[in-house]
Design an enzyme around this catalytic site. Sequence first.
Site, PDB file in Angstrom:
ATOM      1  N   HIS A  61       0.828  -1.197   0.000  1.00 32.56           N
ATOM      2  CA  HIS A  61       0.000   0.000   0.000  1.00 32.56           C
ATOM      3  C   HIS A  61       0.869   1.257   0.000  1.00 32.56           C
ATOM      4  O   HIS A  61       2.058   1.208   0.331  1.00 32.56           O
ATOM      5  CB  HIS A  61      -0.930  -0.010   1.211  1.00 32.56           C
ATOM      6  CG  HIS A  61      -2.045  -1.004   1.085  1.00 32.56           C
ATOM      7  ND1 HIS A  61      -3.114  -1.058   1.947  1.00 32.56           N
ATOM      8  CD2 HIS A  61      -2.268  -1.990   0.174  1.00 32.56           C
ATOM      9  CE1 HIS A  61      -3.939  -2.023   1.588  1.00 32.56           C
ATOM     10  NE2 HIS A  61      -3.434  -2.611   0.514  1.00 32.56           N
ATOM     11  N   GLU A  95       1.011   3.905   1.924  1.00 31.34           N
ATOM     12  CA  GLU A  95       1.597   4.318   3.196  1.00 31.34           C
ATOM     13  C   GLU A  95       2.871   3.537   3.495  1.00 31.34           C
ATOM     14  O   GLU A  95       3.871   4.097   3.967  1.00 31.34           O
ATOM     15  CB  GLU A  95       0.598   4.089   4.344  1.00 31.34           C
ATOM     16  CG  GLU A  95      -0.723   4.796   4.169  1.00 31.34           C
ATOM     17  CD  GLU A  95      -1.796   3.912   3.569  1.00 31.34           C
ATOM     18  OE1 GLU A  95      -2.893   3.859   4.132  1.00 31.34           O
ATOM     19  OE2 GLU A  95      -1.523   3.273   2.529  1.00 31.34           O
ATOM     20  N   ALA A 151     -19.493   5.962 -30.377  1.00 32.13           N
ATOM     21  CA  ALA A 151     -18.872   6.688 -31.490  1.00 32.13           C
ATOM     22  C   ALA A 151     -19.933   6.803 -32.570  1.00 32.13           C
ATOM     23  O   ALA A 151     -20.390   5.789 -33.103  1.00 32.13           O
ATOM     24  CB  ALA A 151     -17.648   5.941 -32.003  1.00 32.13           C
ATOM     25  N   SER A 206     -19.275   0.268 -40.370  1.00 34.83           N
ATOM     26  CA  SER A 206     -19.017   1.254 -39.314  1.00 34.83           C
ATOM     27  C   SER A 206     -17.546   1.656 -39.236  1.00 34.83           C
ATOM     28  O   SER A 206     -17.153   2.364 -38.320  1.00 34.83           O
ATOM     29  CB  SER A 206     -19.451   0.675 -37.951  1.00 34.83           C
ATOM     30  OG  SER A 206     -18.724  -0.499 -37.658  1.00 34.83           O
ATOM     31  N   THR A 229     -23.551  -6.761 -32.149  1.00 31.86           N
ATOM     32  CA  THR A 229     -22.314  -6.026 -32.446  1.00 31.86           C
ATOM     33  C   THR A 229     -21.198  -6.980 -32.832  1.00 31.86           C
ATOM     34  O   THR A 229     -20.438  -6.735 -33.773  1.00 31.86           O
ATOM     35  CB  THR A 229     -21.891  -5.191 -31.223  1.00 31.86           C
ATOM     36  OG1 THR A 229     -22.886  -4.202 -30.959  1.00 31.86           O
ATOM     37  CG2 THR A 229     -20.556  -4.500 -31.452  1.00 31.86           C
ATOM     38  N   ASP A 262     -19.615  -6.748 -36.569  1.00 30.59           N
ATOM     39  CA  ASP A 262     -18.284  -6.149 -36.671  1.00 30.59           C
ATOM     40  C   ASP A 262     -17.138  -7.135 -36.520  1.00 30.59           C
ATOM     41  O   ASP A 262     -16.001  -6.825 -36.889  1.00 30.59           O
ATOM     42  CB  ASP A 262     -18.123  -5.045 -35.608  1.00 30.59           C
ATOM     43  CG  ASP A 262     -19.111  -3.909 -35.800  1.00 30.59           C
ATOM     44  OD1 ASP A 262     -19.654  -3.786 -36.918  1.00 30.59           O
ATOM     45  OD2 ASP A 262     -19.329  -3.150 -34.839  1.00 30.59           O
ATOM     46  N   LEU A 321     -11.798  -6.423 -29.734  1.00 29.04           N
ATOM     47  CA  LEU A 321     -11.993  -5.709 -28.469  1.00 29.04           C
ATOM     48  C   LEU A 321     -10.731  -5.703 -27.611  1.00 29.04           C
ATOM     49  O   LEU A 321     -10.792  -5.735 -26.382  1.00 29.04           O
ATOM     50  CB  LEU A 321     -13.160  -6.302 -27.667  1.00 29.04           C
ATOM     51  CG  LEU A 321     -14.555  -6.202 -28.309  1.00 29.04           C
ATOM     52  CD1 LEU A 321     -15.594  -6.847 -27.398  1.00 29.04           C
ATOM     53  CD2 LEU A 321     -14.925  -4.754 -28.601  1.00 29.04           C
ATOM     54  N   GLU A 334     -19.563  -0.941 -24.949  1.00 39.11           N
ATOM     55  CA  GLU A 334     -19.290  -0.337 -26.251  1.00 39.11           C
ATOM     56  C   GLU A 334     -20.388  -0.602 -27.283  1.00 39.11           C
ATOM     57  O   GLU A 334     -20.189  -0.385 -28.466  1.00 39.11           O
ATOM     58  CB  GLU A 334     -17.930  -0.826 -26.773  1.00 39.11           C
ATOM     59  CG  GLU A 334     -16.749  -0.327 -25.938  1.00 39.11           C
ATOM     60  CD  GLU A 334     -15.442  -0.353 -26.707  1.00 39.11           C
ATOM     61  OE1 GLU A 334     -15.476  -0.355 -27.954  1.00 39.11           O
ATOM     62  OE2 GLU A 334     -14.391  -0.365 -26.066  1.00 39.11           O
ATOM     63  N   GLY A 352     -24.194  -2.792 -28.685  1.00 41.85           N
ATOM     64  CA  GLY A 352     -24.771  -1.822 -29.591  1.00 41.85           C
ATOM     65  C   GLY A 352     -25.936  -1.048 -28.988  1.00 41.85           C
ATOM     66  O   GLY A 352     -26.114  -0.975 -27.766  1.00 41.85           O
TER      67      GLY A 352
END
Length: 380
Positions: free
Chosen positions: A55, A57, A159, A173, A201, A205, A209, A301, A303
Amino acid sequence: MGKLRNKQEGFMRLALKLALKAKGRTNPNPLVGAVVVKNGKILGRGYHKQAGLAHAEVLALDKAGEAACGGSLYVTLEPCAHFGRTAPCVDKILASGIKEVIFAMRDPNPLNNAKGAKRLRRSGIKVFSGILEKEAKEINEVFIKYITRRLPFVTVKVAQSLDGKIATGAGDSRWISSKTSRKLVHKLRAEVDAILVGVNTVLKDDPLLSCRLNGSLRKKQPKKVIVDSNLKVPASLRIFSSHSPAQVIIATTRFAAQRKISYFKDKGVQVIVAKDKQKRVDLEDLLKKLARQQIAHLLIEGGGEIIASVLKKKLVDRMYVFISSKIIGGRDAPTAVEGEGIVKVKQATRLKDLKIKTVGSEILIQGRPSYAKASEGRPA
């Protein structure tokens, strides 16, 4: 008093700056920075780099060494008093001889909330809180939602063309957004734990990803979640290939064929059978299940149907809308938000806390839906 406050804020700003160095790498842990100060001189600095590592600290105190005795520790989050993947930071602070601890925000984690501060005070250390609390909460909005509600922080990226289209009527696209905008999207992907898309999607496409920064594939990749209520996605898509270097998760329902579920599991794909509503994946149930896998920040992202659904169910925390200067047209061309829509304009989801900037020839609008709560921790 004003001079003291200014000095405190100066050291805390440095701690916040340090914390942000690990943005996107500490999930499901918070972003934390720390600075050890004595007689106005900085003796040690540190920030939490990754879940499971030391951590902030501890790192700052180690750098300060024995000189930390009698000094002050500035930290962006209340020090922990419980065992997690590492030992309690309070133990390290007590052993160091630090005389005062100044932290920005109370730890919203129910395991620690106020316990760290109480233990320090009981041991005779002066404790001050609330210095730049708002800023500390802003950088930890993902952690706050995840740890208090056991749900991922949900960011939606869109987009679209100037007339609101995300593809042509024929389904093309590539590319509506510019190279500069796509580079920003890859930076956003680098900050999240998983990317979610709908099956349509993926079918249209065939995306990977993946997260690429400076043209090269990033070592740590976000998981990929496909929402496919009937499990109709074919295994031949690129997302299931060796070119896709991250865990793929398919979220489906009881209506999926068991043989296909078994097939994907044998291929190393994780299949989540979520609850269903109207024969579709119950997205709220899915988010709960993803949170159990320590997915603290989820990027959606597309559709249009998925985005419409999460907005309707009020599951979105933040939106990034990239608007290009292109005009596509076409009554059958898909839009960023589809679904059934609303009847009256007054029912529309409104974005607030807007940030608007130009990205080359495009516009980027950032904001949170009006129903989304701002980052909240309990008052220190």
